[in-house]
Motif scaffolding. Structure first.
Motif, PDB file in Angstrom:
ATOM      1  N   ARG A  47       0.847  -1.074   0.039  1.00  0.00           N
ATOM      2  CA  ARG A  47       0.139  -0.301  -0.166  1.00  0.00           C
ATOM      3  C   ARG A  47       0.790   1.066  -0.011  1.00  0.00           C
ATOM      4  N   GLU A  48       0.871   2.164   0.834  1.00  0.00           N
ATOM      5  CA  GLU A  48       1.464   3.494   1.031  1.00  0.00           C
ATOM      6  C   GLU A  48       2.920   3.277   1.607  1.00  0.00           C
ATOM      7  N   LEU A  49       3.389   2.006   2.085  1.00  0.00           N
ATOM      8  CA  LEU A  49       4.420   1.785   2.877  1.00  0.00           C
ATOM      9  C   LEU A  49       5.352   1.221   1.881  1.00  0.00           C
ATOM     10  N   ARG A  50       6.516   1.645   2.097  1.00  0.00           N
ATOM     11  CA  ARG A  50       7.576   1.131   1.141  1.00  0.00           C
ATOM     12  C   ARG A  50       8.959   1.206   1.984  1.00  0.00           C
ATOM     13  N   LEU A  51       9.608   0.214   1.741  1.00  0.00           N
ATOM     14  CA  LEU A  51      10.911  -0.209   2.481  1.00  0.00           C
ATOM     15  C   LEU A  51      12.169  -0.328   1.376  1.00  0.00           C
ATOM     16  N   ASP A  52      13.189   0.498   1.714  1.00  0.00           N
ATOM     17  CA  ASP A  52      14.404   0.264   0.837  1.00  0.00           C
ATOM     18  C   ASP A  52      15.304  -0.328   1.788  1.00  0.00           C
ATOM     19  N   CYS A  53      15.415  -1.610   1.511  1.00  0.00           N
ATOM     20  CA  CYS A  53      16.342  -2.518   2.358  1.00  0.00           C
ATOM     21  C   CYS A  53      17.654  -2.132   2.525  1.00  0.00           C
ATOM     22  N   GLU A  54      18.166  -1.823   1.097  1.00  0.00           N
ATOM     23  CA  GLU A  54      19.761  -1.675   0.963  1.00  0.00           C
ATOM     24  C   GLU A  54      19.983  -0.387   1.574  1.00  0.00           C
ATOM     25  N   GLY A  55      19.252   0.588   1.391  1.00  0.00           N
ATOM     26  CA  GLY A  55      19.651   1.967   1.837  1.00  0.00           C
ATOM     27  C   GLY A  55      18.941   2.028   3.216  1.00  0.00           C
ATOM     28  N   ARG A  71       5.045  -0.081  19.461  1.00  0.00           N
ATOM     29  CA  ARG A  71       4.389   1.079  19.757  1.00  0.00           C
ATOM     30  C   ARG A  71       4.782   2.421  19.129  1.00  0.00           C
ATOM     31  N   ARG A  72       6.178   2.610  19.071  1.00  0.00           N
ATOM     32  CA  ARG A  72       6.952   3.563  18.478  1.00  0.00           C
ATOM     33  C   ARG A  72       6.844   3.427  16.822  1.00  0.00           C
ATOM     34  N   LEU A  73       7.250   2.196  16.503  1.00  0.00           N
ATOM     35  CA  LEU A  73       6.869   2.133  14.977  1.00  0.00           C
ATOM     36  C   LEU A  73       5.529   2.328  14.627  1.00  0.00           C
ATOM     37  N   ARG A  74       4.449   1.924  15.190  1.00  0.00           N
ATOM     38  CA  ARG A  74       3.261   2.398  14.735  1.00  0.00           C
ATOM     39  C   ARG A  74       2.899   3.868  14.753  1.00  0.00           C
ATOM     40  N   GLU A  75       3.514   4.554  15.879  1.00  0.00           N
ATOM     41  CA  GLU A  75       3.235   5.959  15.809  1.00  0.00           C
ATOM     42  C   GLU A  75       3.950   6.858  14.552  1.00  0.00           C
ATOM     43  N   LYS A  76       4.896   5.885  14.028  1.00  0.00           N
ATOM     44  CA  LYS A  76       5.462   6.410  12.521  1.00  0.00           C
ATOM     45  C   LYS A  76       4.918   6.160  11.406  1.00  0.00           C
ATOM     46  N   ILE A  77       4.265   4.806  11.319  1.00  0.00           N
ATOM     47  CA  ILE A  77       3.658   4.407  10.169  1.00  0.00           C
ATOM     48  C   ILE A  77       2.516   4.016   9.778  1.00  0.00           C
ATOM     49  N   GLU A  78       1.583   4.278  11.214  1.00  0.00           N
ATOM     50  CA  GLU A  78       0.237   4.250  11.187  1.00  0.00           C
ATOM     51  C   GLU A  78      -0.435   5.409  11.270  1.00  0.00           C
ATOM     52  N   GLN A  79      -1.395   5.570  10.319  1.00  0.00           N
ATOM     53  CA  GLN A  79      -2.429   6.703  10.420  1.00  0.00           C
ATOM     54  C   GLN A  79      -3.034   6.932  11.676  1.00  0.00           C
ATOM     55  N   SER A  80      -3.511   5.855  12.175  1.00  0.00           N
ATOM     56  CA  SER A  80      -4.333   5.596  13.456  1.00  0.00           C
ATOM     57  C   SER A  80      -3.375   4.685  14.313  1.00  0.00           C
ATOM     58  N   PRO A  81      -2.310   4.844  15.111  1.00  0.00           N
ATOM     59  CA  PRO A  81      -1.788   3.954  16.039  1.00  0.00           C
ATOM     60  C   PRO A  81      -2.634   3.188  16.769  1.00  0.00           C
ATOM     61  N   SER A  82      -3.557   3.693  17.116  1.00  0.00           N
ATOM     62  CA  SER A  82      -4.815   2.652  18.084  1.00  0.00           C
ATOM     63  C   SER A  82      -5.319   1.723  17.309  1.00  0.00           C
ATOM     64  N   GLU A  83      -5.541   2.094  15.896  1.00  0.00           N
ATOM     65  CA  GLU A  83      -6.225   1.170  15.009  1.00  0.00           C
ATOM     66  C   GLU A  83      -5.191   0.789  13.692  1.00  0.00           C
ATOM     67  N   PRO A  84      -4.393   0.000  13.799  1.00  0.00           N
ATOM     68  CA  PRO A  84      -3.276  -0.086  12.900  1.00  0.00           C
ATOM     69  C   PRO A  84      -3.621  -1.092  11.859  1.00  0.00           C
ATOM     70  N   LYS A  85      -3.117  -0.781  10.667  1.00  0.00           N
ATOM     71  CA  LYS A  85      -3.465  -1.434   9.458  1.00  0.00           C
ATOM     72  C   LYS A  85      -2.360  -2.092   8.986  1.00  0.00           C
ATOM     73  N   TYR A  86      -1.215  -2.004   9.345  1.00  0.00           N
ATOM     74  CA  TYR A  86       0.098  -2.667   9.080  1.00  0.00           C
ATOM     75  C   TYR A  86       0.717  -3.632  10.210  1.00  0.00           C
ATOM     76  N   VAL A  87       0.890  -3.342  11.053  1.00  0.00           N
ATOM     77  CA  VAL A  87       1.532  -4.086  12.215  1.00  0.00           C
ATOM     78  C   VAL A  87       0.212  -4.517  13.064  1.00  0.00           C
ATOM     79  N   ILE A  88       0.160  -5.602  13.216  1.00  0.00           N
ATOM     80  CA  ILE A  88      -1.114  -5.914  13.869  1.00  0.00           C
ATOM     81  C   ILE A  88      -0.744  -7.122  15.028  1.00  0.00           C
ATOM     82  N   THR A  89      -1.854  -6.667  16.026  1.00  0.00           N
ATOM     83  CA  THR A  89      -1.364  -7.651  17.319  1.00  0.00           C
ATOM     84  C   THR A  89      -2.270  -8.950  17.140  1.00  0.00           C
ATOM     85  N   LYS A  90      -1.821  -9.932  17.411  1.00  0.00           N
ATOM     86  CA  LYS A  90      -2.604 -11.374  17.455  1.00  0.00           C
ATOM     87  C   LYS A  90      -2.557 -11.586  18.946  1.00  0.00           C
TER      88      LYS A  90
END
Length: 232
Positions: free
Chosen positions: A139-147, A204-223
């Motif tokens: 989706r909107e998230l892109r990771l440059d693994c080399e850089g 939690r810090r990761l969600r604050e940076k990548i999620e539009q709504s950290p309390s309702e994450p769409k990328y990093v999900i808790t099981k």
């Protein structure tokens, strides 16, 4: 190959002298600072591969220095603390540190931690059995693994070394649930002295940076009751 460069920050000059001598024996270039304001000046003016940062400093505390460095740099930071209290260690991680070492420490342990972090921050490495991909997108998230850079809708977001490694591992293995214990071992290493709360803080810090709504994450999900996973 260019020499690795370190910044050592502590108001105890004998400690600084000992660390500097030992790192220089490993062919590293070492700058030294003895208070928080001086440390910030060095960090803003130079590029470092690692910063060793004492918690108790004149003028600005190590936590304040760490927090301000994180506003402009993702350089790996190891906190040095004379206290053994877990909350101090977690607080250091809250402010963006990548690791901590409790005083008194063995210089060999310090060097081992530095080498471990540098190995993890080297590009083109392999995580588990999966070769490092050049780019991972969802989706909107892109990771440059080399850089070792992350972007949301082509806007770069600053991740610490550990935040990047957690996200990279999860994105390379979408929908696979990792327990907190597994993440701690895979990202921090089997010899890491911290506990699983470290993982929770970084998620939690990761969600604050990548999620539009950290309390309702769409990328990093808790099981719940199991761990975390990356949702495609």
């Amino acid at each position: 190959m260019a020499k690795k460069r370190a910044l050592v920050v502590d108001d105890e000059k004998l400690i600084v002298k000992g660390i500097r001598f030992s790192l220089e024996q490993d062919e590293m270039e070492v700058d030294c600072a003895y208070d928080g304001e001086e440390a910030l000046e060095y960090a803003r003016s130079n590029q470092y591969d690692i910063i060793l940062l004492d918690v108790m400093l004149p003028k600005l505390t190590g936590f304040e220095v760490c927090q301000q460095i994180r506003e402009f740099s993702t350089v790996p930071i190891i906190m040095l603390t004379a206290k053994g209290d877990d909350m101090d260690k977690i607080l250091g991680l809250e402010y963006g540190a990548d690791d901590y070492i409790t005083k008194p420490f063995n210089i060999l342990e310090v060097k081992a931690r530095i080498k471990a972090i540098m190995r993890r921050t080297e590009p083109k490495r392999i995580m588990g059995d999966i070769p490092a991909a050049k780019t991972v997108e969802c989706r909107e998230l892109r990771l440059d693994c080399e850089g070792r850079r992350a972007f949301i809708s082509d806007r770069e977001i600053g991740l610490t070394a550990k935040e990047f490694e957690v996200l990279e591992l999860l994105m390379l293995n979408p929908d696979k649930v990792y327990s907190r214990e597994s993440l701690l071992q895979l990202v921090w290493g089997a010899g890491y002295p911290g506990d699983v709360r470290t993982v929770d803080v970084h998620i939690r810090r990761l969600r604050e940076k990548i999620e539009q709504s950290p309390s309702e994450p769409k990328y990093v999900i808790t099981k719940w009751g199991v761990g975390y996973y990356f949702q495609k």
